[in-house]
Design an enzyme around this catalytic site. Structure first.
Site, PDB file in Angstrom:
ATOM      1  N   GLU A 100     -22.339  -5.830   6.445  1.00 45.95           N
ATOM      2  CA  GLU A 100     -22.007  -6.299   5.102  1.00 45.95           C
ATOM      3  C   GLU A 100     -22.773  -7.542   4.650  1.00 45.95           C
ATOM      4  O   GLU A 100     -22.995  -7.720   3.461  1.00 45.95           O
ATOM      5  CB  GLU A 100     -20.498  -6.587   5.016  1.00 45.95           C
ATOM      6  CG  GLU A 100     -19.610  -5.369   5.242  1.00 45.95           C
ATOM      7  CD  GLU A 100     -19.741  -4.341   4.130  1.00 45.95           C
ATOM      8  OE1 GLU A 100     -20.095  -4.733   2.993  1.00 45.95           O
ATOM      9  OE2 GLU A 100     -19.502  -3.139   4.393  1.00 45.95           O
ATOM     10  N   SER A 375      47.007   3.272   2.951  1.00 50.92           N
ATOM     11  CA  SER A 375      47.804   2.828   4.097  1.00 50.92           C
ATOM     12  C   SER A 375      46.977   2.165   5.193  1.00 50.92           C
ATOM     13  O   SER A 375      47.551   1.532   6.096  1.00 50.92           O
ATOM     14  CB  SER A 375      48.566   4.015   4.687  1.00 50.92           C
ATOM     15  OG  SER A 375      49.546   4.473   3.774  1.00 50.92           O
TER      16      SER A 375
END
Length: 624
Positions: A100, A375
């Site tokens: 690069e 309950s």
């Protein structure tokens, strides 16, 4: 030549000189403007956007054993895991430089020779096909600019590159570049790409051919990444290998051997669990305890370690996927469910499901206070406070008669009244009249205070006797119900229910660690008495379907649907809350919106059976 002709030529030359001077001045002004723009624009961009130099990194959430549950995608729908240069093999770094930007260490952001070559080639081809960009320019483009190709963008890129070179060291620029660069398939940076394409987490374990493949990719990430276009990737990789050899990075033998390697994608690892609801709840908790935004936590490269037990979560998800464990669906809606399992020794949430088919961001019913517990609330609001008061014991006789308390007249479901019944039997058979009578004797205020110690704080609208039967204004979540029952299981000690065990940043620094602060919120005698009664409720009472081949304690809960024209057996909510071994869990089953077309006729035994199936799998204990 006559005198007139001479004057004419002199005038022409003077005009040409003036024009040339004007053009020279104009060019000088343009050059100065160009240099000024190059000097100012990049610095201005860096000053205005300092956050761009801090790369967003995918955070991850793990189970208690380190299993990665999810890597969180970045806003651009990609993933990034950063790495320090010291974590990268030198060959990887040198290869990227060779491919690069070979003059990276000798230029100040702009490689003029590369730019000249690109300009010449672009001129010949009559289009912008090469950029001639240095690594610094590529970094500038990736951080600050779009991917377009035009002269202004190239000018801006050059200006930012110069500014980056002034602001950062070469090492910092190179490290940013190798972590920022796009590598195809939503992967950003070499670390992420190495894991995605080769299954390699330690970059220093990369082979030569793999390094070449990575360095080949940035030229065209969608074309040259090895997973999508194997043939193109191989050709590009061979070119990189030749460059590596030419630059003296590898020997001819190494190059030849690397060229023979063929790409094989890493074996796909199928997640054992999805954990969508658990993960969403963990992120909400992490936001609360750190003060950071959800976006910060998701993109800061954090590791959020949770208390999830993979085996328990797997058992829950597998069971939730089986329709036979749930009541029939309604006419136009699926019956839903939620469950939370807590290790009551620590308070860690071992498993959590917020729905039968939860997805990321979907409604998390496990943590929303929206359901009346029926309950299942009696041990919390009636029998626990009664035992804690010291005035009652499991064998105490309670009144079981049809009574009216002002306009409120609770009824036993079977219409049978015994006159008197022991507390143990009242809980075992879930008899309503004794529960309301006992709450009256204990006192609503005292009972509410007892529930608050378990983490259940009620609204002001709940200051009435119907709470004895779980009739609440808003209700509670399975998470809070599980935490409350965990106190009974844990000898009266409350460990705050939590999912997040610790949070580390991307440098491994610990930002948060959960510190347990066990509190003895109710007496040991109260916890022991409730445990004995709740075991009897499972062994001989309403919770029989929760039985396993190990001791189980718990309580069912049902809230009925009272709508004209609907069956008298119609139910809105089914609950079971209980514990076995070191796990406490709460299960809720019902519709998101119950109406005449969507209700259940099944009883709370379905919730008890779901509890037993999941707890049994998680503990390796079968049904009786």
């Amino acid at each position: 030549m006559s005198g007139g002709e001479k004057r004419s030529w002199r005038g022409l030359l003077l005009r040409i000189g003036y024009v040339g001077f004007d053009v020279g001045v104009l060019l000088a002004v343009l050059l100065l403007a160009f240099l000024l723009y190059i000097h100012l624009y990049g610095g201005l961009m860096l000053s205005r956007h300092p956050e761009k130099l801090i790369l967003q990194e995918s955070s991850q959430i793990t189970a208690s054993d380190g299993t990665v549950l999810r890597r969180i995608p970045l806003p651009e729908s990609g993933y990034r895991i950063t790495a320090q240069l010291e974590e990268m093999p030198q060959l990887l770094i040198d290869t990227f430089l060779a491919v690069e930007d070979r003059r990276f260490y000798s230029h100040q952001g702009l490689d003029y020779r590369g730019m000249a070559r690109a300009f010449l080639n672009n001129t010949v081809r009559m289009k912008i096909s090469e950029g001639g960009s240095s690594i610094t320019q590529q970094l500038a483009r990736g951080l600050y600019l779009d991917r377009g190709q035009n002269l202004l963008r190239k000018l801006n890129e050059a200006s930012i590159a110069v500014a980056l070179e002034k602001r950062l060291s070469k090492k910092e620029i190179l490290q940013l570049y190798l972590n920022q660069i796009y590598m195809g398939q939503g992967q950003y940076g070499v670390q992420t790409a190495a894991e995605r394409y080769f299954g390699v987490s330690n970059l220093k374990d990369l082979d030569i051919w793999q390094i070449a493949a990575l360095a080949a990719t940035p030229k065209g990430p969608s074309l040259y990444n090895p997973a999508e276009h194997s043939e193109l990737s191989t050709k590009r990789r061979e070119l990189v290998l030749r460059i590596m050899h030419q630059q003296g990075l590898i020997t001819y033998e190494q190059m030849a051997a690397a060229m023979k390697r063929s790409y094989q994608p890493p074996a796909a690892v199928k997640a054992e669990v999805a954990g969508a609801s658990y993960i969403d709840a963990s992120l909400q908790e992490a936001v609360r305890i750190t003060g950071k935004s959800r976006e910060e936590l998701q993109t800061g490269g954090y590791t959020i370690v949770t208390g999830m037990n993979i085996g328990a979560q797997r058992a829950m998800e597998q069971t939730f996927s089986r329709a036979e464990f749930f009541p029939p669906d309604g006419q136009d809606r699926q019956v839903e469910a939620a469950m939370v399992m807590i290790d009551h020794r620590t308070g860690e949430v071992a498993a959590l499901m917020g729905g039968r088919n939860p997805g990321t961001g979907s409604l998390n019913r496990a943590v929303i206070d929206a359901r009346q517990p029926g309950s299942a609330f009696k041990p919390i609001i009636v029998y626990g406070p009664a035992l804690e008061s010291g005035r009652y014991s499991p064998g105490s006789l309670l009144q079981d008669r049809k009574n009216a308390y002002g306009t409120y007249s609770p009824a036993n479901l079977n219409g049978i009244y015994r006159g008197q019944v022991s507390m143990r039997m009242a809980l075992q058979q879930s008899i309503n009249a004794p529960a309301v009578w006992l709450l009256k004797q204990v006192g609503i205020s005292y009972a509410r205070g007892f529930a608050a110690k378990l983490g259940l704080v009620m609204a002001s609208e709940d200051n009435h006797l119907p709470i004895a039967l779980g009739g609440l204004h808003t209700g509670f979540s399975p998470l809070k119900m599980a935490q409350a029952y965990s106190v009974f299981a844990n000898r009266g000690i409350l460990n705050e229910a939590h999912m997040v065990r610790s949070i580390r940043d991307n440098q491994g620094r610990v930002l948060y660690t959960h510190v347990s602060l066990p509190q003895q919120v109710i007496s040991l005698n109260t916890a022991a008495g409730l445990t004995t009664m709740l075991r009897q409720a499972v062994n001989e009472g309403t919770g029989k379907r929760a039985r396993l081949n190990i001791p189980v304690a718990g309580k069912t809960g049902t809230t009925q649907l009272d709508l004209p024209g609907v069956s008298s057996k119609a139910n809105r909510d089914l609950w079971f809350a209980g514990f076995a071994s070191h796990y406490t869990a709460a299960v809720w089953i019902g519709f998101d919106r119950t109406d005449k077309d969507n209700y259940m006729t099944a009883g709370s035994g379905v919730a008890a059976a779901l509890f037993a199936q999941i707890i049994g799998k998680a503990l390796g204990s079968g049904r009786e």
